[in-house]
Scaffold this motif. Structure first.
Motif, PDB file in Angstrom:
ATOM      1  N   TRP A 146       0.303 -13.242 -19.736  1.00 19.04           N
ATOM      2  CA  TRP A 146       1.288 -13.533 -18.703  1.00 19.04           C
ATOM      3  C   TRP A 146       2.201 -14.704 -19.063  1.00 19.04           C
ATOM      4  O   TRP A 146       2.774 -15.337 -18.181  1.00 19.04           O
ATOM      5  N   ALA A 147       2.305 -14.981 -20.342  1.00 20.05           N
ATOM      6  CA  ALA A 147       3.218 -16.024 -20.844  1.00 20.05           C
ATOM      7  C   ALA A 147       2.992 -17.356 -20.138  1.00 20.05           C
ATOM      8  O   ALA A 147       3.929 -18.034 -19.736  1.00 20.05           O
ATOM      9  N   GLY A 148       1.733 -17.721 -19.998  1.00 22.79           N
ATOM     10  CA  GLY A 148       1.396 -18.990 -19.372  1.00 22.79           C
ATOM     11  C   GLY A 148       0.441 -18.810 -18.216  1.00 22.79           C
ATOM     12  O   GLY A 148       0.524 -17.817 -17.468  1.00 22.79           O
ATOM     13  N   LEU A 149      -0.484 -19.758 -18.035  1.00 23.89           N
ATOM     14  CA  LEU A 149      -1.489 -19.633 -16.989  1.00 23.89           C
ATOM     15  C   LEU A 149      -0.887 -19.720 -15.595  1.00 23.89           C
ATOM     16  O   LEU A 149      -1.443 -19.172 -14.642  1.00 23.89           O
ATOM     17  N   GLY A 150       0.226 -20.404 -15.468  1.00 23.15           N
ATOM     18  CA  GLY A 150       0.861 -20.518 -14.164  1.00 23.15           C
ATOM     19  C   GLY A 150       1.485 -19.232 -13.672  1.00 23.15           C
ATOM     20  O   GLY A 150       1.877 -19.140 -12.502  1.00 23.15           O
ATOM     21  N   SER A 151       1.552 -18.239 -14.540  1.00 19.41           N
ATOM     22  CA  SER A 151       2.173 -16.955 -14.173  1.00 19.41           C
ATOM     23  C   SER A 151       1.172 -15.814 -14.083  1.00 19.41           C
ATOM     24  O   SER A 151       1.545 -14.638 -14.105  1.00 19.41           O
ATOM     25  N   VAL A 152      -0.109 -16.142 -13.992  1.00 22.97           N
ATOM     26  CA  VAL A 152      -1.137 -15.106 -13.951  1.00 22.97           C
ATOM     27  C   VAL A 152      -0.907 -14.172 -12.764  1.00 22.97           C
ATOM     28  O   VAL A 152      -0.678 -14.609 -11.637  1.00 22.97           O
ATOM     29  N   ASP A 153      -0.977 -12.879 -13.031  1.00 20.49           N
ATOM     30  CA  ASP A 153      -0.867 -11.858 -11.992  1.00 20.49           C
ATOM     31  C   ASP A 153      -2.268 -11.656 -11.404  1.00 20.49           C
ATOM     32  O   ASP A 153      -3.143 -11.061 -12.033  1.00 20.49           O
ATOM     33  N   THR A 154      -2.477 -12.155 -10.187  1.00 18.30           N
ATOM     34  CA  THR A 154      -3.805 -12.132  -9.578  1.00 18.30           C
ATOM     35  C   THR A 154      -4.352 -10.717  -9.469  1.00 18.30           C
ATOM     36  O   THR A 154      -5.513 -10.448  -9.818  1.00 18.30           O
ATOM     37  N   ARG A 155      -3.540  -9.805  -8.988  1.00 23.44           N
ATOM     38  CA  ARG A 155      -3.987  -8.422  -8.807  1.00 23.44           C
ATOM     39  C   ARG A 155      -4.385  -7.784 -10.137  1.00 23.44           C
ATOM     40  O   ARG A 155      -5.434  -7.143 -10.243  1.00 23.44           O
ATOM     41  N   ALA A 156      -3.562  -7.996 -11.150  1.00 24.03           N
ATOM     42  CA  ALA A 156      -3.861  -7.421 -12.459  1.00 24.03           C
ATOM     43  C   ALA A 156      -5.096  -8.067 -13.072  1.00 24.03           C
ATOM     44  O   ALA A 156      -5.898  -7.397 -13.737  1.00 24.03           O
TER      45      ALA A 156
END
Length: 375
Positions: free
Chosen positions: A77-87
């Motif tokens: 996700w190109a960085g931990l701050g952009s993690v897609d929770t659902r995915a």
């Protein structure tokens, strides 16, 4: 493992060592090897020293898990701050649930068939129903159940560590979104790492507390997460790194053999986790490409093979050992027959785990990910 399905063979080697320690530990609990030629050759104290601390192998698993989850999430996700929770949750469900449900099905059917090894027991004097055991397995508090009632179900006892991991990962993507910056996440995980030895120190009279409790184990995963963040900032390469790895391996080996984990766990778990983190930093490839096959790797290919199938091995090896115990109860096995059973245990565990991975968990993993992402 990267997006293309390639594997880092050095990490698989570390994971292979971990799972083999766990398997040897569990076999020796069932069939004490004190009267075998192995004990006669090396001495029972030496064999027991290798066998008794399998829980340190689980500590190494925790670190590897935290390292891989964090590094893969940051890259995906190109960085931990952009993690897609659902995915993120979809990927965890797809990886964890097929094997977990299969394990529960096998154990429940075997118990209904009257196989005593697979039935529930009451080591602490209180009976627990299969409804509770299944619920604890599926909702990740088997470690709490074991702490309260003992090892209530032999083959399902391994799920205590899965409970620790998955509770940690329930919070993982939410923390990434809330804290966003890697520096804040690093600070949070360092706090969790510091809590671990303090928690174990205050629960020394309670094995369920210093071995199985969430906060007694979270520090290993947190240290793995920290190592993944640090891996992007510096590289352990060169001659000095080789020397460092040698020192770390020697230190971990000494700690493992020195005393039982019940006497060394306060700082021992932290030390084993930090040592594993150093080895992972040395194994990490920023491009996530497998290393070129080299002479050092060839003799350890078998260990790495076990590492590639460590999840299936961990979940299903007590099914194999339980079956062996049913056919050849420990009370009737003496001497070197135990070594034959040990070899059979490793072979059958390897065959079962490879079969489950190839024909069941990996295909279902892919299908579930595609389906969950499409919903």
């Amino acid at each position: 493992m990267n997006e293309a399905g390639q594997r880092n063979r050095r990490i698989d080697l570390i994971r292979g060592v971990s799972i083999l320690l766990v398997l040897f530990h569990h076999f020796n609990i069932a069939y004490h090897l004190n009267d075998t030629i192995l004990a006669g050759t090396f001495g029972w104290n030496a064999v027991r020293a290798v066998a008794r601390n399998g829980n340190y192998g689980v500590t190494m698993f925790f670190v590897i898990s935290g390292f891989l989850i964090t590094s893969n999430a940051g890259r995906r996700w190109a960085g931990l701050g952009s993690v897609d929770t659902r995915a993120f949750y979809a990927r965890r469900v797809a990886r964890i649930m097929p094997c977990l449900l299969l394990l529960l099905a096998i154990v429940n059917v075997a118990a209904l068939a009257g196989l005593a090894t697979f039935e529930n027991h009451a080591p602490a004097g209180t009976s627990v129903s299969f409804w509770i055991v299944n619920l604890a397995s599926l909702t990740f508090w088997m470690n709490v159940l074991i702490a309260a009632h003992g090892w209530v179900n032999y083959p399902l006892g391994v799920l205590w560590s899965l409970s620790v991991e998955e509770v940690f990962y329930l919070a993982f993507p939410l923390l990434c979104i809330v804290l966003r910056r890697e520096s804040r996440l690093l600070a949070f995980w360092l706090v969790i790492a510091a809590i671990g030895p303090l928690y174990r120190f205050t629960h020394q009279s309670d094995e369920g507390g210093f071995l199985y409790a969430y906060f007694a184990c979270f520090d290993g995963i947190a240290i793995g997460c920290c190592a993944a963040v640090l891996a992007k900032r510096f590289v352990l390469r060169g001659r000095w790194a080789v020397v460092l790895q040698g020192v770390v391996v020697a230190g971990m080996g000494y700690l493992y053999l020195y005393r039982p984990i019940g006497e060394t766990n306060v700082l021992g778990v932290t030390a084993m986790a930090l040592g594993t983190a150093v080895l992972l930093l040395a194994a990490y490839d920023r491009n996530d490409a497998p290393r070129e096959k080299s002479a050092w790797y060839t003799p350890t290919a078998g260990i790495a093979w076990f590492g590639r199938r460590s999840y299936e091995l961990y979940l299903f090896h007590l099914i194999v050992l339980g079956a062996i115990r049913t056919v050849r109860p420990p009370r009737v096995v003496m001497g070197d027959e135990k070594l034959l059973l040990l070899a059979l245990f490793f072979v059958l565990s390897a065959i079962l785990s490879a079969g489950v991975a190839r024909f069941y968990s990996e295909p279902l993993n892919r299908k579930l990910r595609n389906w969950l992402n499409a919903v």
